[in-house]
Motif scaffolding. Structure first.
Motif, PDB file in Angstrom:
ATOM      1  N   ALA A   1      -5.199  -5.594   8.084  1.00  0.00           N
ATOM      2  CA  ALA A   1      -4.674  -4.243   8.315  1.00  0.00           C
ATOM      3  C   ALA A   1      -5.781  -3.210   8.107  1.00  0.00           C
ATOM      4  CB  ALA A   1      -3.513  -3.962   7.367  1.00  0.00           C
ATOM      5  N   SER A   2      -5.803  -2.208   9.015  1.00  0.00           N
ATOM      6  CA  SER A   2      -6.804  -1.141   8.931  1.00  0.00           C
ATOM      7  C   SER A   2      -6.095   0.188   8.712  1.00  0.00           C
ATOM      8  CB  SER A   2      -7.646  -1.079  10.208  1.00  0.00           C
ATOM      9  OG  SER A   2      -8.471  -2.214  10.330  1.00  0.00           O
ATOM     10  N   PHE A   3      -6.382   0.812   7.580  1.00  0.00           N
ATOM     11  CA  PHE A   3      -5.741   2.078   7.219  1.00  0.00           C
ATOM     12  C   PHE A   3      -6.700   3.226   7.499  1.00  0.00           C
ATOM     13  CE2 PHE A   3      -3.735  -1.140   4.598  1.00  0.00           C
ATOM     14  CZ  PHE A   3      -2.382  -0.831   4.704  1.00  0.00           C
ATOM     15  N   ALA A   4      -6.196   4.244   8.205  1.00  0.00           N
ATOM     16  CA  ALA A   4      -6.966   5.474   8.431  1.00  0.00           C
ATOM     17  C   ALA A   4      -6.578   6.467   7.342  1.00  0.00           C
ATOM     18  CB  ALA A   4      -6.674   6.047   9.810  1.00  0.00           C
TER      19      ALA A   4
ATOM     20  N   PHE B   1      -2.638   6.513   7.510  1.00  0.00           N
ATOM     21  CA  PHE B   1      -2.117   6.092   8.808  1.00  0.00           C
ATOM     22  C   PHE B   1      -2.430   4.621   9.055  1.00  0.00           C
ATOM     23  CE2 PHE B   1      -2.577  10.599   8.922  1.00  0.00           C
ATOM     24  CZ  PHE B   1      -1.569  11.079   9.756  1.00  0.00           C
ATOM     25  N   LEU B   2      -1.447   3.947   9.682  1.00  0.00           N
ATOM     26  CA  LEU B   2      -1.622   2.566  10.134  1.00  0.00           C
ATOM     27  C   LEU B   2      -1.116   2.498  11.566  1.00  0.00           C
ATOM     28  CD1 LEU B   2      -2.397  -0.364   9.393  1.00  0.00           C
ATOM     29  CD2 LEU B   2      -0.001  -0.711   8.729  1.00  0.00           C
TER      30      LEU B   2
ATOM     31  N   ALA C   1       0.864  -1.180   0.000  1.00  0.00           N
ATOM     32  CA  ALA C   1       0.000   0.000   0.000  1.00  0.00           C
ATOM     33  C   ALA C   1       0.899   1.228   0.000  1.00  0.00           C
ATOM     34  CB  ALA C   1      -0.903   0.008   1.223  1.00  0.00           C
ATOM     35  N   ARG C   2       0.664   2.144  -0.958  1.00  0.00           N
ATOM     36  CA  ARG C   2       1.529   3.329  -1.073  1.00  0.00           C
ATOM     37  C   ARG C   2       0.684   4.590  -1.043  1.00  0.00           C
ATOM     38  NH1 ARG C   2       3.626   5.952  -5.739  1.00  0.00           N
ATOM     39  NH2 ARG C   2       2.966   4.195  -7.043  1.00  0.00           N
ATOM     40  N   ASP C   3       0.998   5.479  -0.087  1.00  0.00           N
ATOM     41  CA  ASP C   3       0.340   6.773  -0.032  1.00  0.00           C
ATOM     42  C   ASP C   3       0.809   7.619  -1.220  1.00  0.00           C
ATOM     43  OD1 ASP C   3      -1.177   8.855   1.797  1.00  0.00           O
ATOM     44  OD2 ASP C   3       0.623   9.847   1.048  1.00  0.00           O
TER      45      ASP C   3
ATOM     46  N   THR D   1     -11.827   4.600   7.884  1.00  0.00           N
ATOM     47  CA  THR D   1     -10.960   3.432   8.048  1.00  0.00           C
ATOM     48  C   THR D   1     -11.250   2.390   6.974  1.00  0.00           C
ATOM     49  OG1 THR D   1     -10.873   3.796  10.429  1.00  0.00           O
ATOM     50  CG2 THR D   1     -10.213   1.626   9.631  1.00  0.00           C
ATOM     51  N   LEU D   2     -10.182   1.903   6.345  1.00  0.00           N
ATOM     52  CA  LEU D   2     -10.297   0.884   5.311  1.00  0.00           C
ATOM     53  C   LEU D   2      -9.597  -0.378   5.815  1.00  0.00           C
ATOM     54  CD1 LEU D   2     -11.307   0.658   2.307  1.00  0.00           C
ATOM     55  CD2 LEU D   2      -8.934   0.999   1.651  1.00  0.00           C
TER      56      LEU D   2
END
Length: 740
Positions: free
Chosen positions: A65-68, A50-51, A40-42, A76-77
């Motif tokens: 994994a939950s990404f903010a 955020f993780l 996963a790349r911002d 949250t994803l």
């Protein structure tokens, strides 16, 4: 999502996972499979990804994994990594917290016994759209259940399911379009038919064949609401042809184009106001100011009943929205390239189109202006418009939501995010990508062939005008005068031309002018023919010189205005009226100065004054010259080609007029019959009795020069016939002229 796929998360409708949240960027997070794991790349977002409360740049994805997104407490994803087979993995993503805000409620209007719809505040249903007439239509019912829509003589028409109607009984589910607004009839009410975020434009399997050549081949893609899409590709890849289909100039040989769920080409008259198109060349007369040009544009595009104040308000709004307020009173030709393009865009935004298409808007601009224009298009998309831009520049594709890459032969090589286009084309840079595209276009293996493409593409009929013909003519005449009066070099040319020619006419011949010679010379005046030669030359040249570039130099402006409902006959008539007025004034000045203080016949054949007869003939020949110039201008490809044609048609008229002695007299007598100047020469010769002045008698007399009322009126009648015939020809040619 398989290992061969990529997915972008963001606020844009064009990405694979759309999350409508103000803190997210349009393109926020990219999921891709690299080597043996998912990452996963911002995408360098301002609010970050955020993780575990830590901002990340790029990280390997683990199951659960939950990404903010857009902040540590943003949406949250949650991501799951699943095994499909021993060697394959897939990734699933699910939203746990979105926070997208509330969906706008659908508008509903309950119907009573009689509901009037229009722009005026006295209506029951008031619309703010200037495309709607003040009192546009009404919906009535006699029994409270069955309703009928009645058009009230609106400028742009009332449509039911895409068909223009005067009166129509409604059925549940019918789509009623008033100006730019579309409603669904539900039986007892009208509901706003617009979908959240706006409608999509979908191209499905479009192919185009012209003259047996295949220009597009099964092109499919979707322009999502509020998105910016760039179309790129090498020359000959069909980009211009694609624009012709999307702007309604061509009916494709195969496939469909739909907008808001309706066939665009079948319902083009209804939907055309939703589409804006900015060609590569300027759409405006560049010697007008920004404000003046846009006000004339508003006069031609809005219905007749839109007040001057309403149009002025709309003009000022688009000027402000596009950052042109400080330059509104500057001539367009004094603006920078980027500002001129903004002005062309402003013209299209007057009618508030939902889709805006541009052809090479950054062509010829330096990299800085290129970026400015692309950022402007990004801003327009973010404000709710769907924008499509054809470009050769690949420098600023990062501001786009999607990129459509066309290959030679009119095939789609790629459609998707600009972030993954080079990967998909298996290239490290655009030079290598275009090499690969060229090979793809000649391989012929990516697209199936169907027999449906045998049909030739057809031009779509032009839309009907939204204002009365006379009103359009008055606007066009006012605009043309404004263009001429602000074009100082051209104005100087128009003023100087009759003066220069008059000076030549004044010194040609001798003191006898067009009168009789001395008795000792039997009353002969052999120089009179030379004076008439200059008169014929000046009249023919003045007329054609004023008009021979007029249609060709404004061709792009004319074609765009035609697609918005401009009457071709009104446009051409405005040219005839203005140029005719100018040329008649020039010819009067020239003729009077040429015969100044020199003898002329004591009286004319028809009029009491011989000078009035001479001036009338010269003015009519000059007017016919205007029409000849417009005919040539209609056929000329460029202004540079038109100028040599001016010399040719002027010389032919003069040589075959009879004013010049020829080695073969029969040449003028035979070919001169189709030459307006020949009949003008006959008329002038009859007025001054040139046979007598030249000493011709018996068999030497020229029949057409007889000093009789019959000879003069017949010659003038034929010259008048040329004026009528050429006027009709110009009007017909103008209406038939194709856009491309």
């Amino acid at each position: 999502m398989d290992e061969s796929d990529t997915a972008i998360v963001g606020r844009s409708d064009s990405v694979e996972i759309t999350i409508k949240h103000q803190k997210l960027s349009r393109h926020h997070l990219l999921f891709s499979f690299e080597k043996d794991s998912w990452t996963a790349r911002d995408l360098e977002t301002p609010n970050g990804t955020f993780l575990d409360n830590q901002r990340i740049t790029e990280i390997a994805v683990t199951d659960g994994a939950s990404f903010a997104l857009g902040g540590s407490v943003g949406p949250t994803l949650t991501v799951s990594v699943l095994k499909k087979r021993k060697t394959d993995t897939v990734i699933n993503a699910g939203l746990q917290q979105v926070g997208t805000g509330t969906k706008p409620s659908q508008r509903r209007y309950n119907l009573s016994a009689r509901v009037r719809i229009g722009r005026d505040s006295a209506n029951d249903l008031v619309l703010g759209d200037l495309e709607a007439s003040r009192f546009h239509c009404e919906i009535t019912t006699a029994d409270g259940q069955n309703h009928e829509v009645i058009d009230l003589g609106s400028a742009n028409g009332t449509y039911v399911n895409g068909a223009q109607v005067k009166r129509r009984r409604l059925s549940v589910g019918d789509l009623v379009t008033v100006g730019g607004e579309t409603f669904t009839y539900t039986g007892g009410a009208l509901e706003d038919a617009a979908s959240e975020g706006g409608p999509s434009l979908i191209v499905d399997g479009v192919g185009v064949v012209i003259g047996g050549s295949k220009l597009l081949s099964e092109v499919s893609f979707e322009l999502k609401p509020s998105s910016l899409t760039a179309v790129i590709g090498p020359s000959g890849a069909g980009k211009s042809t694609l624009l012709s289909v999307l702007t309604g100039e061509l009916t494709p040989s195969a496939g469909t184009v739909s907008f808001a769920g309706r066939d665009l080409l079948q319902n083009f008259n209804e939907l055309r106001s939703r589409l804006g198109f900015v060609p590569q060349s300027d759409l405006l007369h560049t010697n007008l100011t920004v404000r003046s040009a846009l006000r004339f544009g508003a006069d031609l595009r809005f219905p007749r009943d839109v007040s001057a104040a309403e149009k002025a308000q709309r003009v000022e709004k688009v000027i402000s929205d596009l950052g042109l307020s400080k330059r509104a009173d500057l001539r367009i030709d004094r603006l920078s390239g980027g500002q001129r393009k903004r002005t062309s865009v402003a013209l299209e935004l007057l009618t508030e189109p939902l889709v805006l298409m541009l052809d090479e808007p950054t062509s010829g601009l330096d990299p800085g202006l290129d970026r400015q224009v692309m950022n402007l298009l990004r801003k327009l998309a973010d404000e709710g418009r769907t924008v499509l831009v054809v470009t050769h520049s690949t420098a600023n594709l990062d501001v786009c939501d999607d990129v459509l890459v066309m290959a030679p032969g009119g095939e789609v090589a790629y459609f998707g995010s600009p972030l993954t286009v080079l990967n998909a084309l298996e290239a490290n840079d655009w030079s290598e990508a275009f090499d690969n595209i060229g090979q793809l276009g000649t391989s012929g293996t990516r697209r199936r062939r169907t027999e449906s493409r045998i049909r030739e593409a057809q031009e779509i009929p032009k839309p009907s005008r939204s204002q009365p013909w006379a009103y359009q003519l008055s606007v066009l005449i006012r605009r043309y005068w404004a263009v001429i009066l602000t074009d100082k070099p051209y104005l100087t040319f128009l003023a100087a031309l009759p003066v220069v020619l008059a000076l030549v006419g004044f010194i040609v011949g001798d003191e006898l002018g067009l009168g009789e010679g001395d008795d000792a010379d039997f009353g002969w005046n052999l120089q009179a023919r030379s004076v008439l030669l200059i008169v014929i030359l000046a009249a023919a040249f003045m007329g054609s010189a004023s008009s021979i570039q007029e249609l060709v130099k404004e061709r792009d402006i004319f074609h765009r205005e035609r697609s918005t409902g401009l009457s071709a006959s009104a446009y051409v008539t405005s040219k005839i009226v203005v140029l005719g007025t100018i040329v008649v004034a020039q010819s009067v000045f020239f003729t009077l100065f040429t015969v100044l203080d020199r003898p002329v016949p004591d009286r004319g054949l028809v009029f009491e004054s011989s000078v009035l007869e001479i001036v009338t003939t010269v003015a009519l020949l000059s007017f016919v010259g205007v029409l000849l110039g417009l005919v040539v201008s209609n056929f000329a490809k460029t202004s540079e080609i038109a100028l040599p044609a001016l010399v040719v048609i002027t010389m032919l008229q003069v040589v075959l007029s009879g004013a010049v002695p020829l080695r073969f007299d029969s040449l003028a007598e035979s070919l001169g019959l189709v030459n307006p100047a020949y009949w003008a020469m006959n008329s002038l010769s009859a007025t001054i009795d040139l046979n007598a002045l030249m000493g011709y008698s018996g068999s030497d007399e020229v029949l057409g020069w007889e000093a009789t009322v019959t000879s003069w009126t017949y010659s003038m009648g034929v010259l008048g016939f040329f004026a009528v015939f050429l006027t009709a020809t110009v009007l017909v040619l103008g209406s038939m002229k194709k856009s491309r």
